[in-house]
Design a protein around this motif. Structure first.
Motif, mmCIF file in Angstrom:
data_model
loop_
_atom_site.group_PDB
_atom_site.id
_atom_site.type_symbol
_atom_site.label_atom_id
_atom_site.label_comp_id
_atom_site.label_asym_id
_atom_site.label_seq_id
_atom_site.Cartn_x
_atom_site.Cartn_y
_atom_site.Cartn_z
ATOM 1 N N SER A 7 0.815 -1.213 0.000
ATOM 2 C CA SER A 7 0.000 0.000 0.000
ATOM 3 C C SER A 7 0.854 1.271 0.000
ATOM 4 C CB SER A 7 -0.927 0.024 1.220
ATOM 5 O OG SER A 7 -0.174 0.112 2.428
ATOM 6 N N SER A 87 -1.743 -5.009 -5.554
ATOM 7 C CA SER A 87 -0.977 -3.907 -4.988
ATOM 8 C C SER A 87 -1.599 -2.548 -5.280
ATOM 9 C CB SER A 87 0.446 -3.933 -5.549
ATOM 10 O OG SER A 87 1.089 -2.686 -5.401
ATOM 11 N N ALA A 88 -1.973 -1.831 -4.219
ATOM 12 C CA ALA A 88 -2.483 -0.467 -4.389
ATOM 13 C C ALA A 88 -1.389 0.451 -4.918
ATOM 14 C CB ALA A 88 -3.028 0.053 -3.059
ATOM 15 N N ARG A 89 -0.130 0.165 -4.548
ATOM 16 C CA ARG A 89 0.981 0.990 -5.035
ATOM 17 C C ARG A 89 1.073 0.955 -6.559
ATOM 18 N NH1 ARG A 89 6.548 -1.412 -3.581
ATOM 19 N NH2 ARG A 89 5.651 -1.255 -1.497
ATOM 20 N N TRP A 267 -7.429 0.225 -7.182
ATOM 21 C CA TRP A 267 -7.141 1.529 -6.580
ATOM 22 C C TRP A 267 -8.181 2.526 -7.074
ATOM 23 C CZ3 TRP A 267 -5.981 6.580 -8.020
ATOM 24 C CH2 TRP A 267 -5.588 7.418 -6.973
#
Length: 271
Positions: A7, A87-89, A267
């Motif tokens: 995150s 993965s939000a990143r 996201w």
């Protein structure tokens, strides 16, 4: 507890956004750390090796088969891989590059180019995607350091602005046909050079691209995640995209929102 905190945000440099808009591709260095890649590399390569046991020797395959070993929807098979794919990143980077408020998962795919594996022919990804938007983007992240002489992808810069450039399905015919288009349109050919494990290239769905053969002894292990803008609907189903509609969109019919259980929001811009 998550195995990795995916995150944590990663800043996107304005030059990457400009490159994607103008050229159809960009690079984001250090999107994942070596330690983070180490967590997912083993389960991904394990899934690929299981696939590898089912195929014939490289020299006995057709051109597409020689290009890479290909395994998709790995997020359904392993917790660490799911954390990475969701993965939000990475998803936030994809959304910021596209300039949209949110992105959904289309699918993930491991693409391993074996030692002395063949070239990846010229192709356009979006030809296969029944998605009624041009806001589609692929993250291509090596799980090993890839030196320049092994090669990453070669992009025909600006080709994304032309939409569909030909009818060819990836293989010998597409390499020749799209190769002629590249020459006729005089697209500039660019790569992003050597990549470290955890660096990533991003390219749009209509960006024409290929990759050279792997003439080394390196097992070029790569993980890809494909994203599309939240709010996208399923496009007309044609012979070239029927398979994808069945497998990656869980048979959602044309005209409906592409928002089924296989395509979660990864996201979204906070309100």
């Amino acid at each position: 507890m998550p195995l990795v905190d995916w995150s944590t945000p990663h800043s996107v440099h304005p030059t990457a956004v400009r490159s994607l808009r103008e050229r159809g591709h960009c690079v984001v260095r250090g999107l994942a750390t070596a330690a983070e890649i180490a967590v997912v590399k083993a389960p991904i390569e394990r899934a690929v090796s299981q696939r590898q046991s089912d195929v014939v020797a490289v020299e006995d395959r057709d051109t597409y088969g020689k290009a890479f070993l290909q395994v998709g929807n790995l997020w359904q098979t392993d917790a660490a891989i799911k954390e990475f794919v969701f993965s939000a990143r990475c998803a936030r980077v994809a959304a910021e590059l596209l300039g949209v408020d949110g992105v959904r998962l289309y699918h993930d795919q491991a693409l391993a180019k074996e030692p002395h594996g063949g070239h990846t022919p010229w192709h356009q990804d979006q030809q296969y995607w029944p998605l009624d938007t041009t806001n589609t983007i692929t993250m291509w992240m090596p799980l090993v350091d890839v030196p320049a002489d092994v090669g990453t992808m070669t992009f025909a810069s600006g080709s994304h602005l032309c939409g569909e450039l030909g009818p060819w399905i990836i293989g010998d015919a597409s390499h020749v046909g799209f190769g002629d288009v590249v020459e006729q349109q005089q697209f500039a050919l660019e790569t992003h050079g050597a990549l470290r494990a955890g660096d990533a290239t991003f390219h749009l769905g209509w960006t024409l691209h290929c990759a050279p053969a792997n003439c080394s002894d390196l097992f070029r292990s790569v993980m890809t995640v494909i994203y599309f803008a939240d709010g996208t609907r399923v496009a007309e189903i044609k012979p070239t995209n029927w398979f994808d509609q069945q497998v990656w969109l869980d048979k959602i019919p044309a005209g409906d929102l592409a928002a089924g259980p296989l395509n979660p929001v990864l996201w979204r811009q906070p309100e």
